[in-house]
Motif scaffolding. Structure first.
Motif, mmCIF file in Angstrom:
data_model
loop_
_atom_site.group_PDB
_atom_site.id
_atom_site.type_symbol
_atom_site.label_atom_id
_atom_site.label_comp_id
_atom_site.label_asym_id
_atom_site.label_seq_id
_atom_site.Cartn_x
_atom_site.Cartn_y
_atom_site.Cartn_z
ATOM 1 N N GLN A 146 15.338 -27.729 2.476
ATOM 2 C CA GLN A 146 14.325 -28.437 1.691
ATOM 3 C C GLN A 146 13.040 -27.653 1.447
ATOM 4 O OE1 GLN A 146 13.960 -32.444 3.329
ATOM 5 N NE2 GLN A 146 16.168 -32.634 3.357
ATOM 6 N N VAL A 147 12.738 -26.667 2.302
ATOM 7 C CA VAL A 147 11.521 -25.875 2.039
ATOM 8 C C VAL A 147 11.602 -25.233 0.635
ATOM 9 C CG1 VAL A 147 10.206 -23.824 2.734
ATOM 10 C CG2 VAL A 147 10.766 -25.573 4.426
ATOM 11 N N PRO A 148 12.764 -24.644 0.280
ATOM 12 C CA PRO A 148 12.841 -24.099 -1.086
ATOM 13 C C PRO A 148 12.689 -25.168 -2.175
ATOM 14 C CG PRO A 148 14.655 -23.265 0.274
ATOM 15 C CD PRO A 148 13.982 -24.336 1.061
ATOM 16 N N LEU A 149 13.011 -26.427 -1.825
ATOM 17 C CA LEU A 149 12.886 -27.491 -2.833
ATOM 18 C C LEU A 149 11.421 -27.826 -3.150
ATOM 19 C CD1 LEU A 149 15.780 -29.931 -1.805
ATOM 20 C CD2 LEU A 149 15.727 -28.363 -3.748
ATOM 21 N N CYS A 150 10.484 -27.325 -2.319
ATOM 22 C CA CYS A 150 9.057 -27.493 -2.661
ATOM 23 C C CYS A 150 8.760 -26.714 -3.950
ATOM 24 C CB CYS A 150 8.147 -26.973 -1.549
ATOM 25 S SG CYS A 150 8.322 -27.857 -0.001
ATOM 26 N N ARG A 151 9.655 -25.769 -4.301
ATOM 27 C CA ARG A 151 9.479 -24.984 -5.534
ATOM 28 C C ARG A 151 10.553 -25.339 -6.565
ATOM 29 N NH1 ARG A 151 10.471 -19.874 -5.409
ATOM 30 N NH2 ARG A 151 11.615 -19.863 -3.459
ATOM 31 N N THR A 152 11.159 -26.516 -6.398
ATOM 32 C CA THR A 152 12.176 -26.917 -7.376
ATOM 33 C C THR A 152 11.489 -27.146 -8.724
ATOM 34 O OG1 THR A 152 14.089 -28.356 -7.665
ATOM 35 C CG2 THR A 152 12.079 -29.415 -6.937
#
Ligand code: FAQ
Length: 324
Positions: A146-152
């Motif tokens: 989910q950390v990468p989803l902060c940049r979705t």
């Protein structure tokens, strides 16, 4: 008007699909009222609503232990954690609603079995060490994903994920700390920790989804920057992290093939049982029926609350209209 916005506006008249992809490529967030391909909208509704359902269903295995936590401190922490998961579900349902689906429709998809939720929540929590292990491994896998989803690419989803990730990383640390305490306890407590790790390790790896070669949506989702890394890339990062952390607990991971590979600079690991994964995803895991029944019962038993809240809201609107 900023130059790039003017450029996008001009291009959108020409080719909405191109302006959309250019925005995505330039890391400009897509907002609910922006033009977007219908498939992008549907993919987001699917992923965000399934993510929201996972948070809500994910409250059940841990809620199971609130009344049996071994101390007041542990009980307070667990209540707070479960409450956080409810909050995550609500931000995510709100983000999905901006795409034109209603909350009732999403609940309906969950209750009818049309929408999925994470496979991990169909496993039982059998002893207190499971609470620490869920925090450490399940929240740990969730953060890795989910950390990468902060940049979705979709604005409301990326903004919701910032707060979710802050809370999830706290959850992971509390899980590890609970296990660390138990791992310094007596032989029975240490055995309980090892047993919990043995049961949760492989299902945690399954949380990242099928291998890239089998992943239906990854290629398109990565082009649209909904997903920023592939299922296998994130799973590998998780293995590398946990293989080191487990040493601090003085425990082992149940994988004879787990071995540092100097050439790859990553841990090699064994083959996941994909038959088990698809069996759980398709509704036949150890707790699928129990989890869905709990959600359906909660929905039905809560009907009077929804009706009362609606009656109260209607009354307030009427009162306002009369006063105006
Ligand atoms: N379980 O083509 P892909 C949490 C399905 S939150 C069930 O690779 P995609 C917090 C997938 O939906 C945990 N189904 O799919 C917490 C698709 O089926 P569909 C949830 C799975 O979407 C902690 C099919 O397989 N996190 O833990 C699973 O590109 C503690 C093909 O797969 C999120 O939802 C699975 N594990 O990638 C709460 C994060 N994996 O829909 C309480 C956001 C795959 O076509 C306590 N989601 N499937 O019928 C994502 O990042 C992605 O959706 C993936 C799957 C990576 C999960």
């Amino acid at each position: 008007m900023p130059k790039f916005v003017a450029k996008f506006c001009y291009m959108s008249i020409q080719n909405p699909e191109k302006i959309f992809q250019d925005k995505v490529d330039a890391e400009v967030r897509i907002e609910p009222k922006d033009w977007m391909p219908e498939k992008y909208r549907q993919t987001l509704i699917r992923q965000i609503s399934q993510h929201a359902h996972s948070e809500i269903v994910g409250m059940l295995p841990e809620g199971n232990w609130i009344s049996r936590a071994p101390s007041l401190k542990r009980k307070q922490i667990l209540i707070a954690k479960v409450q956080d998961e409810a909050g995550h579900g609500l931000y995510l349902y709100s983000a999905a609603e901006t795409l034109g689906i209603t909350r009732d429709q999403m609940y309906d998809q969950l209750h009818s079995g049309k929408a999925k939720y994470s496979s991990i929540f169909n496993y039982p929590t059998l002893n207190w060490a499971d609470m620490g292990t869920v925090g450490w491994l399940v929240d740990g896998a969730a953060i890795m994903n989910q950390v990468p989803l902060c940049r979705t690419s979709f604005g409301p989803y990326s903004r919701a994920m910032i707060r979710v990730c802050k809370e999830e990383s706290f959850h992971q640390r509390q899980g590890f700390e609970a296990l660390l305490v138990l791992s310094k306890g007596n032989p029975d407590q240490r055995a309980m920790v090892q047993d919990a790790i043995d049961r949760w390790w492989w299902p945690s790896l399954m949380m990242f989804g099928p291998n890239d070669s089998e992943s239906l949506h990854s290629e398109q989702s990565m082009k649209w920057k909904i997903k920023r890394f592939s299922n296998d890339e994130l799973r590998q990062r998780f293995v590398d992290m946990v293989a080191e952390q487990v040493k601090l607990l003085g425990m082992t991971l149940p994988d004879p093939d787990l071995k540092w590979n100097e050439e790859r600079k990553h841990y090699d690991f064994g083959t996941i049982n994909w038959d088990e994964f698809w069996n759980v995803v398709n509704g036949n895991g150890p707790c699928n029926k129990q989890r869905l029944d709990a959600r359906k019962n909660a929905w039905e038993a809560g009907a009077w609350v929804r009706e009362a809240a609606q009656a109260h809201a209607d009354k307030r609107i009427n009162r306002k209209q009369k006063a105006a």
